[in-house]
Write a protein that holds these residues in place. Structure first.
Motif, PDB file in Angstrom:
ATOM      1  N   ASN A   1       4.659   7.234   0.842  1.00  0.00           N
ATOM      2  CA  ASN A   1       3.359   7.136   1.512  1.00  0.00           C
ATOM      3  C   ASN A   1       3.257   8.243   2.557  1.00  0.00           C
ATOM      4  OD1 ASN A   1       1.579   6.236   3.792  1.00  0.00           O
ATOM      5  ND2 ASN A   1       1.213   4.500   2.457  1.00  0.00           N
TER       6      ASN A   1
ATOM      7  N   ASP B   1      -2.416   2.551   7.011  1.00  0.00           N
ATOM      8  CA  ASP B   1      -0.991   2.749   7.281  1.00  0.00           C
ATOM      9  C   ASP B   1      -0.707   3.466   8.598  1.00  0.00           C
ATOM     10  OD1 ASP B   1       0.560   1.653   4.954  1.00  0.00           O
ATOM     11  OD2 ASP B   1      -0.852   2.890   3.870  1.00  0.00           O
TER      12      ASP B   1
ATOM     13  N   THR C   1       0.833  -1.217   0.000  1.00  0.00           N
ATOM     14  CA  THR C   1       0.000   0.000   0.000  1.00  0.00           C
ATOM     15  C   THR C   1       0.863   1.261   0.000  1.00  0.00           C
ATOM     16  OG1 THR C   1      -0.210  -0.271   2.386  1.00  0.00           O
ATOM     17  CG2 THR C   1      -2.082  -0.965   1.046  1.00  0.00           C
TER      18      THR C   1
ATOM     19  N   PRO D   1      -2.202   5.181  -1.571  1.00  0.00           N
ATOM     20  CA  PRO D   1      -2.984   6.374  -1.194  1.00  0.00           C
ATOM     21  C   PRO D   1      -2.879   7.538  -2.183  1.00  0.00           C
ATOM     22  CG  PRO D   1      -1.859   5.500   0.717  1.00  0.00           C
ATOM     23  CD  PRO D   1      -1.318   4.758  -0.472  1.00  0.00           C
ATOM     24  N   ASN D   2      -1.810   7.552  -2.988  1.00  0.00           N
ATOM     25  CA  ASN D   2      -1.692   8.592  -4.018  1.00  0.00           C
ATOM     26  C   ASN D   2      -2.752   8.420  -5.105  1.00  0.00           C
ATOM     27  OD1 ASN D   2       0.833   9.899  -3.037  1.00  0.00           O
ATOM     28  ND2 ASN D   2       1.692   7.876  -3.409  1.00  0.00           N
TER      29      ASN D   2
ATOM     30  N   PHE E   1      -8.548  11.219   9.933  1.00  0.00           N
ATOM     31  CA  PHE E   1      -9.347  10.035   9.599  1.00  0.00           C
ATOM     32  C   PHE E   1     -10.628   9.905  10.409  1.00  0.00           C
ATOM     33  CE2 PHE E   1      -4.862   8.721   8.715  1.00  0.00           C
ATOM     34  CZ  PHE E   1      -4.977   8.664   7.338  1.00  0.00           C
TER      35      PHE E   1
ATOM     36  N   PRO F   1      -7.090   7.596  -1.985  1.00  0.00           N
ATOM     37  CA  PRO F   1      -6.777   8.199  -0.684  1.00  0.00           C
ATOM     38  C   PRO F   1      -7.417   7.499   0.524  1.00  0.00           C
ATOM     39  CG  PRO F   1      -7.279   9.911  -2.295  1.00  0.00           C
ATOM     40  CD  PRO F   1      -7.596   8.599  -2.951  1.00  0.00           C
ATOM     41  N   ASP F   2      -8.577   6.872   0.334  1.00  0.00           N
ATOM     42  CA  ASP F   2      -9.256   6.216   1.465  1.00  0.00           C
ATOM     43  C   ASP F   2      -8.425   5.114   2.118  1.00  0.00           C
ATOM     44  OD1 ASP F   2     -12.318   7.129   1.589  1.00  0.00           O
ATOM     45  OD2 ASP F   2     -11.677   7.118  -0.494  1.00  0.00           O
ATOM     46  N   THR F   3      -7.470   4.543   1.371  1.00  0.00           N
ATOM     47  CA  THR F   3      -6.671   3.434   1.924  1.00  0.00           C
ATOM     48  C   THR F   3      -5.615   3.921   2.920  1.00  0.00           C
ATOM     49  OG1 THR F   3      -5.080   3.569   0.097  1.00  0.00           O
ATOM     50  CG2 THR F   3      -6.940   2.053  -0.177  1.00  0.00           C
ATOM     51  N   LYS F   4      -5.409   5.228   2.974  1.00  0.00           N
ATOM     52  CA  LYS F   4      -4.385   5.793   3.864  1.00  0.00           C
ATOM     53  C   LYS F   4      -4.518   5.326   5.304  1.00  0.00           C
ATOM     54  CE  LYS F   4      -4.346  10.303   2.424  1.00  0.00           C
ATOM     55  NZ  LYS F   4      -4.025  11.735   2.459  1.00  0.00           N
TER      56      LYS F   4
END
Length: 323
Positions: free
Chosen positions: A171, A103, A89, A93-94, A311, A97-100
């Motif tokens: 990231n 991390d 990952t 996120p670039n 978040f 973005p929701d996956t940030k």
């Protein structure tokens, strides 16, 4: 030779040509070696796709960043110049973005917790977020928990990290967190890392044991600290348009192949985690095992406050408390 035999021969030959022509070839790549947890993942994916589609789809596998780093691979899949990739990952996120949120340091208790989150409704919801960005996310796989290595000194507590020049993934969450430890962050594509460590461009890096072992980092790093500071998922992604062109049955075949790949990939991570410390010690690394994680969590309190704003505390707690 009778005419009927000639006709039969020609028909068979044409059938073979048509059969060969009907095979669609696609590419998938990773940044790590063939003999790695990611290599296991894409090898299983390729064989499962071929098997489940009766050979109509062939997946060519590429290793060691031979088609570029993870960010380049994501760009290629998004553009459709490459069909598939298995990526950490790091760069995701670039694009999505929701996956940030995944991390954020010390978010997951252990691998079982992380896998339950990703294989459940939270993970499914995140996979759907890829659709709008030109990807079809097929399944969550993993790298495992990330640990710190460096060539300068033993890292036993957060203060030992201050001033170390460390390669980080590209990231934004990782970079913010590591700056909170006083690390001099140096974002860099993975294929460049070994040389940068060898030449002393950076003092250290952080990755799961699977990656450290597969990349032979013990050749250029003296100290390993089992900080387990971030859980690192991987994801198998496909170009959305290429996925949409598949029949419903073939779409299902690709998804099931990705799930089988993730299962094999995680099994290899477990294997590497079980034998990794002894393996790296035998190769000359000093390993600090009993890390007081509470001190590291405390050191990140100001950064975590920012993450809660970014978040939403409720969203972070939903993941932390997932059963």
């Amino acid at each position: 030779m009778k005419l009927s035999q000639v006709v039969l021969g020609v028909t068979l030959a044409l059938g073979l040509v048509a059969g060969a022509a009907a095979q669609t070839v696609m590419k998938i790549n990773i940044s790590t070696s063939k003999n790695s947890h990611q290599g296991v993942g894409i090898d299983v994916f390729a064989s499962e796709v071929e098997k489940r589609t009766n050979g109509r789809y062939k997946i060519q596998t590429f290793y060691d960043g031979s088609l570029g780093g993870e960010r380049q691979a994501m760009e290629a899949v998004q553009l459709g110049t490459q069909e598939l990739t298995l990526t950490s990952t790091g760069p995701v996120p670039n694009f999505v973005p929701d996956t940030k949120i995944l991390d954020v340091p010390f978010l997951f208790r252990d691998k079982a917790h992380a896998r339950a989150v990703l294989d459940g409704p939270i993970g499914d919801e995140l996979l759907k977020k890829f659709d709008a960005k030109g990807f079809k996310a097929l399944a969550w796989a993993e790298n495992g928990f990330r640990h710190m290595t460096n060539s300068k000194r033993e890292v036993k507590e957060p203060g030992d990290l201050k001033g170390l020049k460390m390669r980080t993934m590209e990231n934004p969450v990782h970079i913010a967190a590591y700056k909170g430890f006083g690390i001099v962050t140096t974002p860099m594509a993975f294929p460049e890392v070994f040389t940068a460590l060898q030449q002393g461009t950076v003092d250290g890096q952080e990755n799961p044991l699977s990656v450290i072992i597969a990349s032979k980092f013990e050749q250029v790093q003296k100290h390993l600290s089992l900080t387990g500071h971030v859980y690192s998922p991987c994801v198998i992604v496909m170009n959305k348009a290429a996925f949409d062109k598949l029949s419903k049955a073939d779409q299902q075949a690709f998804v099931e192949a990705a799930k089988a790949a993730a299962k094999a990939n995680r099994a290899r991570v477990d294997e590497d985690d079980a034998k990794g410390v002894a393996d790296l010690r035998a190769k000359g690394m000093t390993v600090i095992e009993n890390i007081d994680k509470a001190k590291f969590v405390q050191a990140l309190a100001p950064v975590n406050a920012e993450f809660e704003k970014q978040f939403g505390k409720a969203n972070l707690e939903k993941i932390r408390n997932f059963k």
